[in-house]
Design an enzyme around this catalytic site. Structure first.
Site, PDB file in Angstrom:
ATOM      1  N   LYS A 179       5.370  18.816   0.066  1.00  0.00           N
ATOM      2  CA  LYS A 179       4.385  17.461   0.497  1.00  0.00           C
ATOM      3  C   LYS A 179       4.232  17.250   1.540  1.00  0.00           C
ATOM      4  O   LYS A 179       4.771  17.477   2.897  1.00  0.00           O
ATOM      5  CB  LYS A 179       5.066  16.403  -0.211  1.00  0.00           C
ATOM      6  CG  LYS A 179       6.236  15.918   0.351  1.00  0.00           C
ATOM      7  CD  LYS A 179       6.180  14.900   1.445  1.00  0.00           C
ATOM      8  CE  LYS A 179       7.667  14.528   2.103  1.00  0.00           C
ATOM      9  NZ  LYS A 179       7.710  14.210   3.478  1.00  0.00           N
TER      10      LYS A 179
ATOM     11  N   ASP B  54      13.005  11.513  -1.382  1.00  0.00           N
ATOM     12  CA  ASP B  54      11.817  11.839  -1.755  1.00  0.00           C
ATOM     13  C   ASP B  54      11.834  12.703  -3.178  1.00  0.00           C
ATOM     14  O   ASP B  54      10.806  13.009  -3.655  1.00  0.00           O
ATOM     15  CB  ASP B  54      11.352  13.178  -0.719  1.00  0.00           C
ATOM     16  CG  ASP B  54      11.035  12.530   0.522  1.00  0.00           C
ATOM     17  OD1 ASP B  54      10.660  11.276   0.616  1.00  0.00           O
ATOM     18  OD2 ASP B  54      10.919  13.143   1.528  1.00  0.00           O
TER      19      ASP B  54
HETATM   20  O1  C5P Z   1      16.333  10.316   1.542  1.00  0.00           O
HETATM   21  P1  C5P Z   1      17.048  11.165   2.349  1.00  0.00           P
HETATM   22  O2  C5P Z   1      18.383  11.244   1.785  1.00  0.00           O
HETATM   23  O3  C5P Z   1      16.487  12.369   2.490  1.00  0.00           O
HETATM   24  O4  C5P Z   1      17.021  10.268   3.972  1.00  0.00           O
HETATM   25  C1  C5P Z   1      17.900  10.823   4.961  1.00  0.00           C
HETATM   26  C2  C5P Z   1      18.228   9.678   5.872  1.00  0.00           C
HETATM   27  O5  C5P Z   1      16.981   9.083   6.475  1.00  0.00           O
HETATM   28  C3  C5P Z   1      18.926   8.809   5.454  1.00  0.00           C
HETATM   29  O6  C5P Z   1      20.245   8.913   5.611  1.00  0.00           O
HETATM   30  C4  C5P Z   1      18.505   7.562   6.255  1.00  0.00           C
HETATM   31  O7  C5P Z   1      19.275   7.538   7.504  1.00  0.00           O
HETATM   32  C5  C5P Z   1      17.222   8.045   6.397  1.00  0.00           C
HETATM   33  N1  C5P Z   1      16.283   7.028   5.870  1.00  0.00           N
HETATM   34  C6  C5P Z   1      16.049   5.657   5.940  1.00  0.00           C
HETATM   35  N2  C5P Z   1      15.069   5.098   5.127  1.00  0.00           N
HETATM   36  C7  C5P Z   1      14.363   5.641   4.235  1.00  0.00           C
HETATM   37  C8  C5P Z   1      14.787   6.824   3.896  1.00  0.00           C
HETATM   38  C9  C5P Z   1      15.734   7.779   4.756  1.00  0.00           C
HETATM   39  O8  C5P Z   1      16.532   5.097   6.945  1.00  0.00           O
HETATM   40  N3  C5P Z   1      13.643   5.005   3.252  1.00  0.00           N
END
Ligand code: C5P
Length: 297
Positions: free
Chosen positions: A17, A141
């Site tokens: 994406k 995601d």
């Molecule tokens: O969603 P994902 O686990 O890939 O996110 C990785 C990191 O990105 C999270 O641990 C967080 O630190 C940050 N993040 C965030 N806010 C979001 C999505 C991700 O701060 N909405």
């Protein structure tokens, strides 16, 4: 393939994406950031083969990924096995085409493909809503990739609603080194917050089906935070502009950037102009249907 027959082996493609818009609305009490984003699937895809087995094991073409329990695809399989109380395993092979830690959702789309594939392989027939509950425990995601096409993400990105998409031709440029998502979010300051208007603007632009309007509505509130860690970002964007892109943006938390082209033909020309540099470049089309597709094989 009739739903009643469940095969022993499935082949899946899992599309990447881009984020056509990404706004940081604020910081949440749980430490995550409140987002408004527009996801768009593109036809750069990983391939996965899932084969019914006793244990959970995996192999991959990627030299960068672990193949133990820390791999997101295997974690997806383990989470579903636990939640569904299944005593089966899977032999998983991942042909990695999407660059790793690139802002293109590569790990997340693989995880979504594993959930959808195992739902079929293990004959669970779970409703999408139940798979989405597992998906959000794996990454913010992942729920988006259970659907695909054009969609708006809210909350931490995991509250997904469908948007009207349009055919787009894009050029992706990746500098060949990863960027850590958590580190990029860690550099976000309140000055980078916005109110959600740019996300609405992109949704409207897609509805008009005018490429120039989409190109002029691109916005990513994480760009400044990522640029501080990856100075090549600005060079890649400048090169895309110089090669004829109508607009450019970093995808997700980077470091991949993309340019919007007038047509797929022009996207290929832009890609050819950039190919002398050390970057990896792809001319891609938007995917309007599901991000994950599967067939018995
Ligand atoms: O969603 P994902 O686990 O890939 O996110 C990785 C990191 O990105 C999270 O641990 C967080 O630190 C940050 N993040 C965030 N806010 C979001 C999505 C991700 O701060 N909405």
């Amino acid at each position: 393939m009739p739903r009643s027959r469940h095969p022993r082996r499935l082949t899946l493609t899992a599309a990447a994406k881009v984020n056509l818009a990404l706004e940081i609305l604020g910081k949440r009490p749980d430490g995550y950031h409140e987002l408004a984003t527009v996801f768009q699937a593109v036809d750069l895809a990983d391939r996965l083969v899932l084969e019914d087995a006793d244990e959970l094991t995996m192999t991959t073409t990627s030299g960068e990924l672990p193949i133990d329990g820390s791999n997101l695809a295997l974690r997806a399989a383990a989470a579903l096995r636990e939640a569904a109380k299944v005593d089966r395993g899977v032999r998983l092979h991942l042909d990695k085409r999407i660059p790793v830690a690139a802002g293109l959702g590569g790990g997340s789309t693989d995880a979504a493909a594993v959930l959808l594939g195992l739902d079929r392989l293990w004959n669970l027939r779970w409703p999408r809503r139940r798979l989405a509950e597992i998906a959000r425990t794996l990454g913010m995601d992942v729920p988006y990739f259970l659907a695909g096409g054009a969609a708006v993400g809210r909350g931490r990105g995991e509250e997904v609603t469908k948007a009207a998409g349009m055919p787009l031709a894009l050029v992706l440029v990746n500098p060949g080194r990863p960027l850590d998502t958590a580190a990029v979010y860690g550099r976000v300051t309140p000055a980078m917050y916005s109110g959600g208007d740019m996300t609405e603007r992109m949704v409207d632009a897609l509805r008009t089906r005018r490429t120039t309007k989409v190109a002029s509505s691109l916005y990513n509130g994480l760009e400044a935070a990522a640029a501080a860690m990856c100075p090549e970002l600005q060079r890649m964007k400048a090169a895309l502009h110089a090669a004829g892109a109508l607009g450019t943006l970093m995808s997700g938390s980077g470091p991949t950037v993309f340019g919007v082209a007038r047509s797929f033909e022009q996207a290929r020309q832009i890609r050819a102009r950039l190919s002398r540099a050390s970057w990896s470049c792809w001319a891609v089309r938007s995917v309007s249907g599901p991000a994950v597709r599967m067939r018995a094989a």
